[in-house]
Motif scaffolding. Structure first.
Motif, PDB file in Angstrom:
ATOM      1  N   SER A   1       0.072   9.618   6.613  1.00  0.00           N
ATOM      2  CA  SER A   1      -1.090   8.988   6.086  1.00  0.00           C
ATOM      3  C   SER A   1      -2.505   8.711   7.484  1.00  0.00           C
ATOM      4  CB  SER A   1      -1.802   7.663   5.193  1.00  0.00           C
ATOM      5  OG  SER A   1      -1.510   6.148   6.268  1.00  0.00           O
TER       6      SER A   1
ATOM      7  N   HIS B   1       0.785  -1.432   0.287  1.00  0.00           N
ATOM      8  CA  HIS B   1      -0.340  -0.004  -0.031  1.00  0.00           C
ATOM      9  C   HIS B   1       1.127   1.205  -0.224  1.00  0.00           C
ATOM     10  CE1 HIS B   1      -3.107   2.794   1.369  1.00  0.00           C
ATOM     11  NE2 HIS B   1      -2.673   3.062   2.036  1.00  0.00           N
TER      12      HIS B   1
ATOM     13  N   ASP C   1      -6.275   6.704  -0.837  1.00  0.00           N
ATOM     14  CA  ASP C   1      -6.555   5.695  -1.196  1.00  0.00           C
ATOM     15  C   ASP C   1      -7.013   5.477  -2.285  1.00  0.00           C
ATOM     16  OD1 ASP C   1      -4.736   5.562   0.928  1.00  0.00           O
ATOM     17  OD2 ASP C   1      -6.505   3.862   2.029  1.00  0.00           O
TER      18      ASP C   1
ATOM     19  N   HIS D   1       1.411   4.533  -2.815  1.00  0.00           N
ATOM     20  CA  HIS D   1       1.488   6.085  -2.135  1.00  0.00           C
ATOM     21  C   HIS D   1       2.010   7.207  -2.444  1.00  0.00           C
ATOM     22  CE1 HIS D   1      -2.158   7.407  -0.102  1.00  0.00           C
ATOM     23  NE2 HIS D   1      -1.639   6.317   1.426  1.00  0.00           N
TER      24      HIS D   1
HETATM   25 ZN    ZN Z   1      -2.883   4.826   2.363  1.00  0.00          ZN
END
Ligand code: ZN
Ligand code: KG4
Length: 323
Positions: free
Chosen positions: A119, A94, A288, A98
């Motif tokens: 985040s 993840h 996201d 980003h």
């Molecule tokens: Zn995120």
């Protein structure tokens, strides 16, 4: 995909109402929402992009870290799709996703760079000499920056997530009324292991005390938001700029949901040496989204990487750290 590089063809934005109602993320509800939404969302994304499933080069899916139930839905769906189409499967971290977000709008953004990933779940400063190499310079020892924004939002009587609203209130707040501590800032001047470490839980407690001492939250809300945001931004921007100077890289990247904060971006920009540029994606690509996962996936795919059918979902693990 365009020569190993991802371009945005469609971007479906999903409502976060299920979390807003409960003032936070409820894992069970998130998993159920994923089961319900994943089919229609994939269909809509393909329709918006005017792309047929058969035209895809591969299937990139977020493998973690995050809520395990929601991740398992995505990984299982991705495997099924890859199997049915006979296309390669790529599992994406993840956070790596980003970092690829700014490249979607500006393909000249490339390593080496220093990245501040901020985040709701993570706050980490990274040295990225090349794609695929991620060295952790520092991380938060308690709350993530976004988490602090959200908790302070709750103290100020705002909805969830609160980052954008706190920023909006802070813009008209008095910067001199409330001065909160700058956690871990003095460590920046000490050549030790905590130079680039962050901590935001004490700041949240300071805000709690200030709201308790307030006679009128309505009268103080904007000034409190400003005091809090200035404290967070000063620490984040000072450490990011110092890391860029230490490594001598020409580029700094801000990534993750908190990178939507314009005051943060301008504070970092102000501190950077002339000749060092700051790359930040637009807000819809910082929060996201699937486009950033596709961009990271395309890079792995172009290198000939493939996930096996045993690809697992994982709930914790930092980029460059021990998984
Ligand atoms: Zn995120
Ligand atoms: O990266 P992201 O979409 O989800 C996670 O992976 O956590 O980040 C969401 C976080 C939330 O905590 C939200 O409050 C914060 O990003 N955020 C902001 C802003 N917009 C979103 N924080 C500060 N200022 C903003 N403008």
């Amino acid at each position: 995909m365009d020569g190993g590089r991802a371009t945005i063809a469609g971007l479906v934005i999903l409502s976060q109402d299920v979390h807003r109602i409960f003032g936070g993320v409820v894992p069970e509800l998130a998993s159920r929402a994923h089961v319900r939404a994943i089919g229609p969302v994939v269909d809509q994304a393909l329709a918006d992009a005017g792309v047929a499933l058969e035209q895809l080069d591969g299937i990139a899916v977020t493998a973690g870290p995050g809520l395990i139930g929601a991740l398992l839905v995505g990984v299982s769906y991705g495997k099924a799709l890859a199997w049915r189409l006979g296309k390669p499967l790529i599992g994406v971290h993840h956070h790596e996703g980003h970092l690829f977000a700014p490249t979607l709008e500006d393909p000249t953004v490339q390593p080496p760079f220093v990245a501040l990933l901020v985040s709701g779940g993570h706050t980490v400063l990274l040295d990225v000499p090349t794609w695929g190499t991620y060295r952790v310079l520092g991380r938060t020892r308690d709350d993530a920056a976004g988490e602090a924004f959200d908790k302070v939002g709750t103290l100020l009587g705002l909805g969830y997530p609160a980052g954008a609203e706190v920023e909006q209130l802070a813009a008209s707040g008095d910067p001199h009324r409330f001065r909160f501590p700058r956690p871990m800032l003095k460590e920046l001047g000490i050549d030790g292991p905590d130079r680039f470490t962050f901590s935001f839980s004490g700041l949240k407690t300071a805000l709690l005390r200030a709201t308790q001492a307030s006679d009128s939250l309505d009268a103080d809300r904007n000034d409190l938001a400003r005091g809090f945001q200035d404290a967070v931004i000063e620490v984040l921007s000072a450490k990011t700029a110092a890391a860029a100077e230490l490594l001598g890289y020409p580029t700094v990247i801000l990534a993750g949901g908190v990178a939507c904060n314009r005051a943060l971006a301008s504070a970092v920009r102000e501190r950077l040496h002339p000749g060092t540029t700051l790359a930040v994606a637009s807000p819809r690509l910082n929060t996201d989204n699937a486009a950033m996962i596709a961009a990271a996936g395309a890079w792995h795919l172009a290198r000939g990487e493939r996930a096996s059918w045993e690809l697992e979902a994982f709930d914790a693990g930092e980029l460059g750290g021990q998984l």
